[in-house]
Design a protein around this motif. Structure first.
Motif, PDB file in Angstrom:
ATOM      1  N   VAL A 205       8.876 -50.816  88.446  1.00 43.71           N
ATOM      2  CA  VAL A 205       8.643 -52.133  89.020  1.00 43.71           C
ATOM      3  C   VAL A 205       9.110 -53.202  88.039  1.00 43.71           C
ATOM      4  O   VAL A 205       8.935 -53.075  86.822  1.00 43.71           O
ATOM      5  N   ASP A 206       9.757 -54.233  88.577  1.00 42.08           N
ATOM      6  CA  ASP A 206      10.174 -55.395  87.796  1.00 42.08           C
ATOM      7  C   ASP A 206       9.437 -56.621  88.326  1.00 42.08           C
ATOM      8  O   ASP A 206       9.166 -56.714  89.525  1.00 42.08           O
ATOM      9  N   PHE A 207       9.124 -57.569  87.448  1.00 42.57           N
ATOM     10  CA  PHE A 207       8.438 -58.779  87.899  1.00 42.57           C
ATOM     11  C   PHE A 207       8.605 -59.899  86.875  1.00 42.57           C
ATOM     12  O   PHE A 207       9.023 -59.674  85.735  1.00 42.57           O
ATOM     13  N   LYS A 208       8.270 -61.103  87.314  1.00 38.23           N
ATOM     14  CA  LYS A 208       8.326 -62.281  86.454  1.00 38.23           C
ATOM     15  C   LYS A 208       6.915 -62.648  85.997  1.00 38.23           C
ATOM     16  O   LYS A 208       5.945 -62.461  86.724  1.00 38.23           O
TER      17      LYS A 208
ATOM     18  N   VAL B 217       2.677 -67.391  79.289  1.00 41.14           N
ATOM     19  CA  VAL B 217       3.831 -66.590  78.863  1.00 41.14           C
ATOM     20  C   VAL B 217       4.871 -66.665  79.966  1.00 41.14           C
ATOM     21  O   VAL B 217       4.535 -66.581  81.149  1.00 41.14           O
ATOM     22  N   ASN B 218       6.129 -66.811  79.585  1.00 43.55           N
ATOM     23  CA  ASN B 218       7.198 -66.910  80.578  1.00 43.55           C
ATOM     24  C   ASN B 218       8.322 -65.941  80.217  1.00 43.55           C
ATOM     25  O   ASN B 218       9.009 -66.118  79.208  1.00 43.55           O
ATOM     26  N   CYS B 219       8.484 -64.892  81.050  1.00 45.25           N
ATOM     27  CA  CYS B 219       9.535 -63.910  80.802  1.00 45.25           C
ATOM     28  C   CYS B 219       9.653 -62.990  82.012  1.00 45.25           C
ATOM     29  O   CYS B 219       8.917 -63.132  82.989  1.00 45.25           O
ATOM     30  N   GLU B 220      10.588 -62.060  81.941  1.00 46.03           N
ATOM     31  CA  GLU B 220      10.739 -61.037  82.975  1.00 46.03           C
ATOM     32  C   GLU B 220      10.410 -59.687  82.359  1.00 46.03           C
ATOM     33  O   GLU B 220      10.807 -59.391  81.231  1.00 46.03           O
ATOM     34  N   ILE B 221       9.682 -58.851  83.116  1.00 40.88           N
ATOM     35  CA  ILE B 221       9.215 -57.563  82.610  1.00 40.88           C
ATOM     36  C   ILE B 221       9.738 -56.431  83.494  1.00 40.88           C
ATOM     37  O   ILE B 221       9.772 -56.556  84.720  1.00 40.88           O
ATOM     38  N   GLN B 222      10.135 -55.328  82.872  1.00 42.77           N
ATOM     39  CA  GLN B 222      10.519 -54.110  83.584  1.00 42.77           C
ATOM     40  C   GLN B 222       9.588 -52.985  83.136  1.00 42.77           C
ATOM     41  O   GLN B 222       9.313 -52.829  81.942  1.00 42.77           O
ATOM     42  N   LEU B 223       9.143 -52.199  84.108  1.00 41.92           N
ATOM     43  CA  LEU B 223       8.275 -51.058  83.806  1.00 41.92           C
ATOM     44  C   LEU B 223       8.855 -49.789  84.419  1.00 41.92           C
ATOM     45  O   LEU B 223       9.375 -49.821  85.535  1.00 41.92           O
ATOM     46  N   ASN B 224       8.745 -48.697  83.683  1.00 46.10           N
ATOM     47  CA  ASN B 224       9.087 -47.393  84.248  1.00 46.10           C
ATOM     48  C   ASN B 224       7.832 -46.724  84.786  1.00 46.10           C
ATOM     49  O   ASN B 224       7.644 -45.515  84.663  1.00 46.10           O
ATOM     50  N   LEU B 225       6.973 -47.523  85.369  1.00 45.32           N
ATOM     51  CA  LEU B 225       5.741 -47.072  86.008  1.00 45.32           C
ATOM     52  C   LEU B 225       5.685 -47.736  87.377  1.00 45.32           C
ATOM     53  O   LEU B 225       6.014 -48.916  87.505  1.00 45.32           O
ATOM     54  N   PRO B 226       5.272 -47.010  88.404  1.00 42.07           N
ATOM     55  CA  PRO B 226       5.302 -47.587  89.747  1.00 42.07           C
ATOM     56  C   PRO B 226       4.049 -48.391  90.090  1.00 42.07           C
ATOM     57  O   PRO B 226       2.984 -48.222  89.482  1.00 42.07           O
TER      58      PRO B 226
END
Length: 486
Positions: A279-282, A287-296
């Motif tokens: 899942v990816d999200f803002k 805090v202001n950034c974009e996050i990517q996770l290898n977890l659903p």
């Protein structure tokens, strides 16, 4: 040797007989470990009452006993009476080990779900940012290179302070700890001022004769963490947020999807591509950034937001945070295992109806060709769990493989038959394969392009309990054996 007076310095007590000038060489709360010159704390446990063993420990040479009830001992034994011996054990243990919690950044995480994954996320980030971080949790405790398997999510207070002391001596500056409602209720963390307390979520769980009498008590116990921490990071989206935060004694920051959250997630994208189910999200707000996770799943976003809040507190570099979150994982918690480019296989600890429904509905959002669930239920446990889990899998999975999981002193087939009672209430397709390795092999060998397979119930466990014996059985090892045998 330790002066009794020093071990009692932060405790209200009554000296019944003897002297606080007494010297002791160790502290014990298990009568079997009593020895000459020790201090014994009589704990009233669920199975046994330590007060019944006072005579035995005194025969072994114990010179100080800490009690709640009146006891009869020889004149040369010092008796300390307190209102709550569990609370006393926490205070005495902290003193005995030199108050190690005060030498570390202590982060406590409470909630029904998400504690384990969030602890590993935070540890990963802090370690990558140059901190040396210990961990105390459901799966294990980590002290430097040492990994100690856990029997309780939150250990007894003596063990907590023992671990904290070892962490400090090993050069750790921080520790992240799962704090269970039982741990809070039983004063296992009493006397620790957490630098950070985190609340993930709450839903009815751990309610029964040996745990909490009702949801209100469960809720109240969870909220206790925020009466003994400096800063609280809480999930504002949870329906019981206001109950948890009521009466708090810490400064509060919130996270969630709500516009009112101090750290807010938005623009969530579910990622399903070869080698990645995530899942990816803002993130916006403090805090202001974009996050990517290898977890659903959405719940992974909540866990990550809690970790982001900690990063802000520690002023951790954004790139270090993002890279750490991308690689973070906890053994047996929606853990992806590489078996094929055509389908995904996940291992998850889901071992009751609530957690099984959560993982299946989460994976369903990724629109798999088929959602396949492999699970069993433990023996010598409430049979209702079997009916409920069978019904959940039948309703939310496309195909279920019913198998064995810690049958203990029951016959595996009897447990499977109970699960079938639940699954037959649905239209879900299923087969039964009693041998767990054979069940996993069937799932892998019959996996189709676009499938998502979840092995539920075992998670981090590396054994199968049969007739009182724990036999080695790690699903990761089984998978590799199956792949090598194909």
């Amino acid at each position: 040797m330790y002066k009794l007076e020093d071990l009692l310095e932060r405790l209200d007590y009554e000296l019944i007989q003897g002297t606080i000038e007494a010297e002791v060489n160790t502290v014990v709360y298990d009568s079997r470990k009593a020895q000459k010159g020790c201090l014994f704390v009589a704990i009233k446990g669920a199975v046994a009452d330590g007060h019944k063993f006072i005579e035995d420990v005194c025969k072994k040479g114990c010179k100080v006993v800490v009690v709640e009830d009146e006891v009869c001992v020889d004149d040369d034994v010092t008796v300390i009476k307190v209102d709550d011996t569990r609370y006393a054990l926490a205070c005495i243990s902290a003193a005995y080990f030199g108050y190690p919690a005060e030498k570390l950044h202590v982060i406590g995480i409470t909630g029904t779900k998400g504690k384990t994954t969030t602890t590993y996320m935070i540890k990963s980030i802090l370690d990558n940012a140059g901190h040396k971080t210990g961990l105390i949790g459901t799966i294990e405790s980590i002290i430097g290179d040492e990994r100690i398997p856990s029997s309780n999510t939150t250990p007894e207070s003596y063990t907590i302070h023992e671990y904290l002391r070892k962490m400090y001596d090993a050069g750790c500056d921080s520790v992240v700890m799962e704090v269970s409602s039982q741990g809070l209720m039983l004063n296992r963390t009493a006397g620790i001022l957490f630098e950070i307390g985190i609340f993930t979520n709450i839903s009815p769980d751990h309610i029964g004769p040996a745990e909490h009498k009702d949801f209100e008590e469960y809720l109240k116990c969870k909220s206790l963490l925020f009466k003994q921490c400096k800063v609280g990071f809480l999930n504002i989206d949870d329906d019981h947020y206001e109950d948890i935060v009521q009466g708090h004694r810490c400064s509060v920051e919130t996270f969630g999807f709500s516009d009112a959250a101090n750290i807010k997630a938005s623009d969530v994208k579910l990622i399903n591509e070869p080698g990645r189910l995530g899942v990816d999200f803002k993130v916006s707000g403090l805090v202001n950034c974009e996050i990517q996770l290898n977890l659903p799943g959405k719940f992974s976003v909540y866990n990550a937001l809690a970790a982001v809040a900690v990063c802000r507190f520690f002023e951790i570099d954004e790139e270090v945070m993002k890279k750490s979150l991308l690689n973070a994982k906890a053994k047996g918690r929606i853990e992806r295992v590489e078996v094929s480019n055509d389908f995904d296989l996940m291992i998850d600890y889901a071992h009751n109806a609530m957690s099984l429904k959560s993982i299946l509905t989460t994976l369903r959002e990724y629109q798999p060709k088929r959602l396949v669930c492999v699970f069993g239920c433990g023996g010598n446990r409430d049979k209702r769990r079997r009916y409920e889990m069978g019904e959940i899998s039948g309703e939310f999975a496309d195909f279920t493989i019913i198998t064995s999981d810690n049958p203990r002193f029951e016959e595996p087939q009897d447990i499977i038959d109970d699960i079938k009672v639940g699954i037959k209430k649905t239209n879900g397709e299923y087969i039964e394969i009693c041998d767990r390795k054979e069940a996993i092999a069937y799932a892998i060998n019959n996996g189709k392009p676009g499938d998502v397979i979840v092995l539920a119930g075992k998670g981090h466990e590396d054994y199968q309990e049969i007739k009182g014996v724990k036999y080695p059985m790690d699903e990761r090892v089984l998978i590799q054996e199956i792949l090598s045998e194909r």
